[in-house]
Design a protein around this motif. Structure first.
Motif, short mmCIF file in Angstrom:
data_model
loop_
_atom_site.label_atom_id
_atom_site.label_comp_id
_atom_site.label_asym_id
_atom_site.label_seq_id
_atom_site.Cartn_x
_atom_site.Cartn_y
_atom_site.Cartn_z
N HIS A 272 0.83 -1.21 0.00
CA HIS A 272 0.00 0.00 0.00
C HIS A 272 0.86 1.25 0.00
O HIS A 272 1.63 1.48 0.93
N HIS B 73 0.79 5.61 -1.29
CA HIS B 73 0.36 6.82 -2.01
C HIS B 73 1.65 7.61 -2.20
O HIS B 73 2.09 8.33 -1.29
N HIS C 76 -9.67 0.83 0.68
CA HIS C 76 -9.49 1.26 2.08
C HIS C 76 -10.76 0.89 2.83
O HIS C 76 -11.86 1.17 2.34
N HIS D 22 -6.07 -1.57 5.79
CA HIS D 22 -6.29 -1.22 7.20
C HIS D 22 -7.24 -2.22 7.89
O HIS D 22 -6.80 -2.99 8.71
N ASP E 60 2.17 3.09 2.98
CA ASP E 60 1.03 4.02 2.94
C ASP E 60 1.45 5.47 2.81
O ASP E 60 1.72 5.95 1.72
#
Ligand SMILES: [Zn+2]
Length: 448
Positions: free
Chosen positions: A52, A54, A227, A264, A315
């Protein structure tokens, strides 16, 4: 076990003598001059998948750690993140992602699942190439040599009540047809070691009808990421509007299977833990980000007891280190249960090895890659057996000593697609990539 002068290779069934299985001999034959970096004794591990990411958030790491609102929370952090996201154009994203992916390789990550929702220009208008931002990420991954599963994100509403996107969210939004068209267009731009997956930002951002349309006819084996249940407010809003908790609702309204990664899944009740584990889906855990944002703690012990699969991701990139993710995953459980060695199992007493094995196979699944070790060739890392934390280590101790002995980087070499990307702890293009990152960061900071 071999003598101390040979390579040893970790696989899910344990350590093996490198003479019986030596990926480096294949890699070195392809790499020409790089064969000189070969050392006599090495601890070789498969590369860690990062489930994960970004990428753009790497550029704001450490910039949201001052008290602004007395009730600082995930939601106030999100406002700062949106303000930063609004500055980033495709060439900035390329520079940031190149730096991030280089750091991932140096830390031992060899694959990344990129959860990409910055689709359009900051005012929401379309770039000439509507997938310019996604293509910047693919290019960055190819140029630094990390494998990527690009997950273009479907993002349509500002909440469970289907409110329209705010001004700052407008660059994330796509109509369903536009989204499917972008996905189709990206297929022809994939290089070697690159894949595409489907991605729903969250239940609050995707209406049920759009979810069904995007998932209709999906190909088996294509990853699907979402998510879910990261925040209590999100759980409560889902219960109020859809009548169920988010994970329960998803399991009842979509065919969640082994292609899915739920990112998550922090807030689960006991039944959700069991149902999610049985679905075959992977939970992508991001312990350092979840701690940084004050999300809460995933019920790892109960989920593992139910047979659940998990992976790790960095993340928001406040840390880019599989060691730190795995260590804090275990420490979170220790702190709340007041016991030790909670991720280990009777058949795998080494906690480090149990954590690594789970993160490797779950991470491969999150990427849409096989977790059959024998067909997983090409991504390898070599630990620095001369570093003080590994002095005298036996193979069976190596993962515990790597994960639980501090923060000195112990990754000496990293190979992907049988090519050396990191030598003596440094990425082979570090200077050029860092210089470009600095140029773009300075420009971005002036615009803030
Ligand atoms: Zn995320």
């Amino acid at each position: 076990m071999s003598d101390a002068s040979s390579s040893q290779v970790w696989s899910p069934s344990g350590w093996k003598d490198g003479q019986a299985f030596d990926p480096m001999s294949i890699a070195e034959a392809d790499a020409g001059e790089a064969s000189s970096i070969s050392a006599a004794r090495r601890f070789i591990l498969p590369g860690v998948p990062n489930a994960h990411s970004h990428a753009f958030q790497r550029a704001m790491a450490g910039m949201a750690e001052r008290l602004g609102d007395p009730d600082d929370s995930f939601w106030t952090w999100r406002e700062r993140m949106y303000a930063f996201a609004a500055l980033i154009e495709p060439d900035d994203l390329y520079a940031i992602a190149s730096q991030l992916y280089l750091e991932m390789l140096e830390a031992g990550y060899t694959q990344v699942c990129e959860f990409q929702y910055l689709h359009h220009a900051p005012d929401g208008s379309r770039y000439d190439d509507p997938a310019a931002m996604s293509r910047a990420l693919l290019q960055a991954a190819a140029d630094v040599g990390i494998g990527i599963t690009l997950l273009p994100v479907l993002y349509q509403t500002g909440g469970f009540d289907a409110r329209p996107l705010s001004a700052r969210q407008r660059r994330f939004g796509c109509a369903t047809d536009e989204y499917l068209g972008m996905l189709q267009g990206l297929r022809e731009h994939l290089a070697a070691n690159q894949r595409l997956g489907l991605c729903l930002h969250s239940l609050r951002a995707v209406p049920e009808s759009a979810m069904r349309e995007v998932l209709f006819g999906r190909e088996t084996g294509m990853p699907v990421h979402i998510h879910i249940a990261e925040q209590i407010a999100e759980v409560e809003e889902c219960q109020a509007v859809r009548g169920q908790r988010p994970v329960a609702w998803l399991l009842d309204h979509a065919e969640v299977d082994a292609d899915w990664s739920l990112v998550h899944a922090t807030h689960l009740d006991e039944l959700e833990v069991i149902r999610l584990a049985r679905s075959g889906a992977t939970v992508a855990l991001c312990p350092t980000t979840e701690a940084n944002l004050g999300d809460g703690l995933f019920p790892l012990s109960a989920y593992q007891s139910a047979g659940g699969t998990w992976s790790i991701g960095s993340d928001s990139h406040i840390s880019v280190s599989p060691v730190e993710e795995l260590r804090w995953l275990e420490y979170g459980q220790r702190l709340t249960q007041r016991r030790r060695n909670l991720a280990s199992r009777p058949d795998r007493p080494s906690t480090g090895e149990a954590l690594f094995a789970a993160a490797w196979s779950g991470g491969r699944r999150s990427c849409g890659l096989s977790d059959d070790f024998d067909s997983a060739g090409g991504d390898w890392l070599v630990l620095d057996h001369d570093a003080p934390p590994l002095v005298g280590a036996k193979a069976d101790d190596v993962l515990d000593r790597w994960i639980f002995s501090g923060n000195r980087p112990l990754v000496r070499e990293v190979w992907t697609q049988a090519q050396p990307r990191v030598i003596s702890g440094r990425h082979i293009h570090r200077e050029a990539v860092e210089a470009r990152f600095a140029l773009h960061m300075n420009r971005l900071l002036q615009r803030m």
